[in-house]
Design an enzyme around this catalytic site. Structure first.
Site, PDB file in Angstrom:
ATOM      1  N   LYS A  72       0.873  -1.182   0.000  1.00  0.00           N
ATOM      2  CA  LYS A  72       0.000   0.000   0.000  1.00  0.00           C
ATOM      3  C   LYS A  72       0.901   1.221   0.000  1.00  0.00           C
ATOM      4  CE  LYS A  72      -4.554   0.663   0.404  1.00  0.00           C
ATOM      5  NZ  LYS A  72      -5.635  -0.295   0.117  1.00  0.00           N
TER       6      LYS A  72
HETATM    7  P1  NAD Z   1     -13.087   7.488  -1.825  1.00  0.00           P
HETATM    8  O1  NAD Z   1     -12.044   8.516  -1.721  1.00  0.00           O
HETATM    9  O2  NAD Z   1     -13.731   7.231  -3.124  1.00  0.00           O
HETATM   10  O3  NAD Z   1     -14.241   7.780  -0.752  1.00  0.00           O
HETATM   11  C1  NAD Z   1     -13.981   7.996   0.600  1.00  0.00           C
HETATM   12  C2  NAD Z   1     -15.262   8.453   1.267  1.00  0.00           C
HETATM   13  O4  NAD Z   1     -15.046   8.561   2.673  1.00  0.00           O
HETATM   14  C3  NAD Z   1     -15.747   9.834   0.788  1.00  0.00           C
HETATM   15  O5  NAD Z   1     -17.140   9.798   0.634  1.00  0.00           O
HETATM   16  C4  NAD Z   1     -15.375  10.733   1.954  1.00  0.00           C
HETATM   17  O6  NAD Z   1     -16.204  11.867   2.047  1.00  0.00           O
HETATM   18  C5  NAD Z   1     -15.596   9.794   3.122  1.00  0.00           C
HETATM   19  N1  NAD Z   1     -14.935  10.258   4.328  1.00  0.00           N
HETATM   20  C6  NAD Z   1     -13.685  10.710   4.490  1.00  0.00           C
HETATM   21  N2  NAD Z   1     -13.461  11.085   5.761  1.00  0.00           N
HETATM   22  C7  NAD Z   1     -14.615  10.840   6.429  1.00  0.00           C
HETATM   23  C8  NAD Z   1     -15.031  11.007   7.768  1.00  0.00           C
HETATM   24  N3  NAD Z   1     -14.186  11.494   8.686  1.00  0.00           N
HETATM   25  N4  NAD Z   1     -16.288  10.641   8.112  1.00  0.00           N
HETATM   26  C9  NAD Z   1     -17.136  10.147   7.196  1.00  0.00           C
HETATM   27  N5  NAD Z   1     -16.798   9.968   5.897  1.00  0.00           N
HETATM   28  C10 NAD Z   1     -15.557  10.298   5.525  1.00  0.00           C
HETATM   29  O7  NAD Z   1     -12.411   6.155  -1.235  1.00  0.00           O
HETATM   30  P2  NAD Z   1     -12.838   4.637  -1.516  1.00  0.00           P
HETATM   31  O8  NAD Z   1     -12.010   4.137  -2.628  1.00  0.00           O
HETATM   32  O9  NAD Z   1     -14.303   4.503  -1.574  1.00  0.00           O
HETATM   33  O10 NAD Z   1     -12.299   3.942  -0.182  1.00  0.00           O
HETATM   34  C11 NAD Z   1     -13.071   3.889   1.015  1.00  0.00           C
HETATM   35  C12 NAD Z   1     -12.542   2.756   1.874  1.00  0.00           C
HETATM   36  O11 NAD Z   1     -12.615   1.526   1.164  1.00  0.00           O
HETATM   37  C13 NAD Z   1     -11.078   2.887   2.301  1.00  0.00           C
HETATM   38  O12 NAD Z   1     -10.911   2.276   3.559  1.00  0.00           O
HETATM   39  C14 NAD Z   1     -10.354   2.064   1.262  1.00  0.00           C
HETATM   40  O13 NAD Z   1      -9.088   1.610   1.696  1.00  0.00           O
HETATM   41  C15 NAD Z   1     -11.324   0.923   1.093  1.00  0.00           C
HETATM   42  N6  NAD Z   1     -11.197   0.152  -0.137  1.00  0.00           N
HETATM   43  C16 NAD Z   1     -11.273   0.759  -1.364  1.00  0.00           C
HETATM   44  C17 NAD Z   1     -11.162  -0.023  -2.502  1.00  0.00           C
HETATM   45  C18 NAD Z   1     -11.313   0.554  -3.880  1.00  0.00           C
HETATM   46  O14 NAD Z   1     -11.359  -0.235  -4.829  1.00  0.00           O
HETATM   47  N7  NAD Z   1     -11.413   1.859  -4.057  1.00  0.00           N
HETATM   48  C19 NAD Z   1     -10.956  -1.402  -2.390  1.00  0.00           C
HETATM   49  C20 NAD Z   1     -10.901  -1.982  -1.133  1.00  0.00           C
HETATM   50  C21 NAD Z   1     -11.031  -1.196  -0.012  1.00  0.00           C
END
Ligand code: NAD
Length: 419
Positions: free
Chosen positions: A105
Site C-alpha cells: 500500500k
Molecule cells: P473514496 O475517496 O472514493 O471515498 C472515501 C469516502 O469517505 C468519501 O465519501 C469521503 O467523504 C468519506 N470520508 C472521508 N473522511 C470521512 C469522515 N471522517 N467521516 C465520514 N466519511 C468520511 O475512497 P474509496 O475508494 O471509496 O475507499 C473507502 C474505503 O474503502 C477505504 O478504507 C479504502 O481503503 C477501502 N477500499 C477501497 C477499494 C477501492 O477499490 N477503491 C478497495 C478496497 C477497499
C-alpha cells in the site's frame, strides 16, 4: 490501556488468529513484519511557481504469493503506520481471495482538495518518478484508494511508461490497475469493490434466512466503495436510511435514493446540502436504527465508544480497518454480527487482478465475464471463511485471518527460507 495504532491493531487481529490456529512461530515472525518500507520526499512546482516538498510512502508487506499489490491513498492521515497496516491487510485479502498477489500500500500525505488539477498531476507524476523501480508490472502494482481514481492511475501509467525504454513500453501497461477503460482498464473495476460487498452480503443473507428486500441500512463514506455498494443494493429493495461523508451526515426514514445522491456528490464534492435527507450530527448518524451498517470511509470508526452507539444487527466492512480491536469486542458483547474488510472488500483487488491478466494477454473481457468471474471468486472466499468460522468456532474476522494465514503458512513450508 493506551490506544493502539492502526498497525498495532492489525497485529492484534493477527495474533488472535495465529494463536487460535497455532501458526508456526517462525512463519508468524515473518508475517508480523513488513518486507520493504519506502519513504520518498520530492519537490513539485506549484501553479504560482513556488516549490513544495511532499512525502510519499510505499510499504511492501509480503510477496510470497505473488507480486506486491495495493492501492495508493492521498490523504492528510497517511503516515508510515497507516500504510504498514493497509499493506498487511492486502496480503491477507489476496490470500483469502485466492489470487496470486502479495500485499502493499502507499500514498501521499496531502489533502488533494487543496490543490489544482494540474498540481495534482505534477504531484502524482513526481511521486511515480521518485518510486522509480520500486513499482513494476511484475513486481508491485498500485491501484486507486481513498482520494485517488482512474485519472491518477492514468498519470502514473504514463509517467512509468515514459521512464521505460521504448521497446518495453507496451509490455508494462499492467504496472497499475484501476485505469480508465481506454488506457487499458477493465470493465467493472469501478464498481468492483461495492459489487464484492454486495455479493458477500447476499451470501450471508441466504445462509441466515435474512430478507434483504425488507432490510434497512446505513453507509459511512459515499465515494467509490460506499456509493457503489448503495447503488448495487438498490435492486434488492433494501432501504438506505442514513449516509455520512466528510461533509456531514443525513438521514431519511423514507429512504435515500443512492443514484440521485451519487449524482449530487459528484457535482458538489460531498453530500452536504443534499435535499433528500435531514442533516444530523455524527453521533445521531451512528445511532440510527437499521439492520446493516456499511462503513466505507476510513479506519477506526467503530471503537469501544462508538460501537456502543450502534443500533444495527450487522456490520459489513467496506472500508479497510473501520473497526478497531476494542470496537470488535463491544460488537461481539452486544451480539452485533460483523463481516470483515479482508473478505467484504476483496472485489476491488480481484477485478484489479482481472485487469492485470487482460493487459498481460492483450485481451478485453466484457462486463458479464468480469462479473461472473468476480462472483465465483467471492463465493469461494466467502465459503472458505464460513467453514473456518464453524471449524474454529470463532468470529468472522479471526476466521478470515485463519484462511489467509493457512495459505501463507503452506507456501512458506513448501518453499522454505533461502538460503
Ligand atoms: P473514496 O475517496 O472514493 O471515498 C472515501 C469516502 O469517505 C468519501 O465519501 C469521503 O467523504 C468519506 N470520508 C472521508 N473522511 C470521512 C469522515 N471522517 N467521516 C465520514 N466519511 C468520511 O475512497 P474509496 O475508494 O471509496 O475507499 C473507502 C474505503 O474503502 C477505504 O478504507 C479504502 O481503503 C477501502 N477500499 C477501497 C477499494 C477501492 O477499490 N477503491 C478497495 C478496497 C477497499
Amino acid at each position: 490501556m493506551a490506544k493502539l495504532s492502526v498497525y498495532e491493531n492489525v497485529i492484534a487481529q493477527f495474533n488472535n488468529a495465529a494463536d487460535l490456529m497455532n501458526l508456526d512461530p517462525e512463519i508468524r515472525r515473518i508475517l508480523a513484519c513488513t518486507t520493504n518500507e519506502i519513504i520518498v520526499h520530492f519537490p513539485v512546482k506549484m501553479d504560482d511557481g513556488h516549490i513544495q516538498i511532499f512525502t510519499g510512502y510505499r510499504v511492501q508487506h509480503n510477496n510470497v504469493l505473488g507480486p506486491y499489490k495495493g492501492g495508493l491513498r492521498f490523504h492528510p492521515s497517511v503516515d508510515i503506520d497507516e500504510v504498514r497496516a493497509l499493506a498487511t491487510w492486502m496480503t491477507w485479502k489476496s490470500a483469502i481471495a485466492g489470487i496470486p498477489y502479495g500485499g502493499a500500500k502507499g500514498g501521499i500525505q496531502i489533502d488533494p482538495r487543496q490543490y489544482s488539477r494540474s498540481e495534482l498531476e505534477r504531484i502524482t507524476r513526481r511521486f511515480t518518478f521518485a518510486l522509480g523501480s520500486n513499482i513494476g508490472p511484475e513486481y508491485d502494482i498500485p491501484a486507486p484508494d481513498v482520494n485517488t481514481n482512474s485519472q491518477i492511475m492514468a498519470w502514473i501509467l504514463d509517467t512509468y511508461l515514459s521512464m521505460m525504454p521504448p521497446l518495453e513500453r507496451n509490455r508494462c501497461v499492467h504496472v497499475v490497475t484501476g485505469k480508465p477503460i481506454e488506457s487499458g482498464g477493465s470493465l467493472g473495476r469501478d464498481k468492483a469493490t461495492g459489487q464484492g460487498v454486495v455479493f458477500v452480503l447476499e451470501l450471508w443473507a441466504k445462509d441466515h434466512n435474512f430478507d434483504l428486500s425488507h432490510a434497512t441500512y446505513m453507509v459511512q463514506g459515499f465515494g467509490n466503495v460506499g456509493s457503489w455498494t448503495a447503488r448495487l443494493l438498490k435492486p434488492y429493495g433494501a432501504t438506505l436510511l442514513a449516509v455520512e461523508d466528510h461533509t456531514g451526515a443525513i438521514v431519511n426514514p423514507a429512504g435515500i435514493d443512492a443514484d440521485a445522491l451519487t449524482e449530487y456528490v459528484q457535482a458538489h464534492g460531498g453530500l452536504s446540502g443534499y435535499p433528500g435527507g435531514t442533516p444530523v450530527d455524527h453521533r445521531t448518524f451512528m445511532s440510527v436504527e437499521a439492520d446493516i451498517f456499511v462503513p466505507a470511509a476510513l479506519e477506526n470508526q467503530i471503537t469501544a465508544e462508538t460501537a456502543s452507539w450502534l443500533n444495527v444487527k450487522l456490520v459489513v466492512e467496506g472500508a479497510n480497518g473501520p473497526t478497531n480491536i476494542e470496537g470488535d469486542k463491544v460488537l461481539q458483547e452486544r451480539g452485533i454480527g460483523l463481516l470483515p474488510d479482508v473478505l467484504c472488500n476483496a472485489g476491488g483487488v480481484i477485478v484489479s487482478y482481472f485487469e492485470w491478466l487482460q493487459n498481460k494477454r492483450s485481451e478485453f473481457w466484457d462486463l458479464e465475464e468480469v462479473d461472473a468471474k468476480l462472483h465465483k471468486l467471492m463465493i469461494s472466499a466467502y465459503r472458505h471463511v464460513y467453514e473456518a468460522v464453524h471449524k474454529f468456532n470463532t468470529d468472522w474476522r479471526t476466521a478470515a485471518y485463519v484462511v489467509a494465514l493457512n495459505r501463507l503458512e503452506k507456501v512458506y513450508r513448501e518453499r522454505g527460507i533461502f538460503p
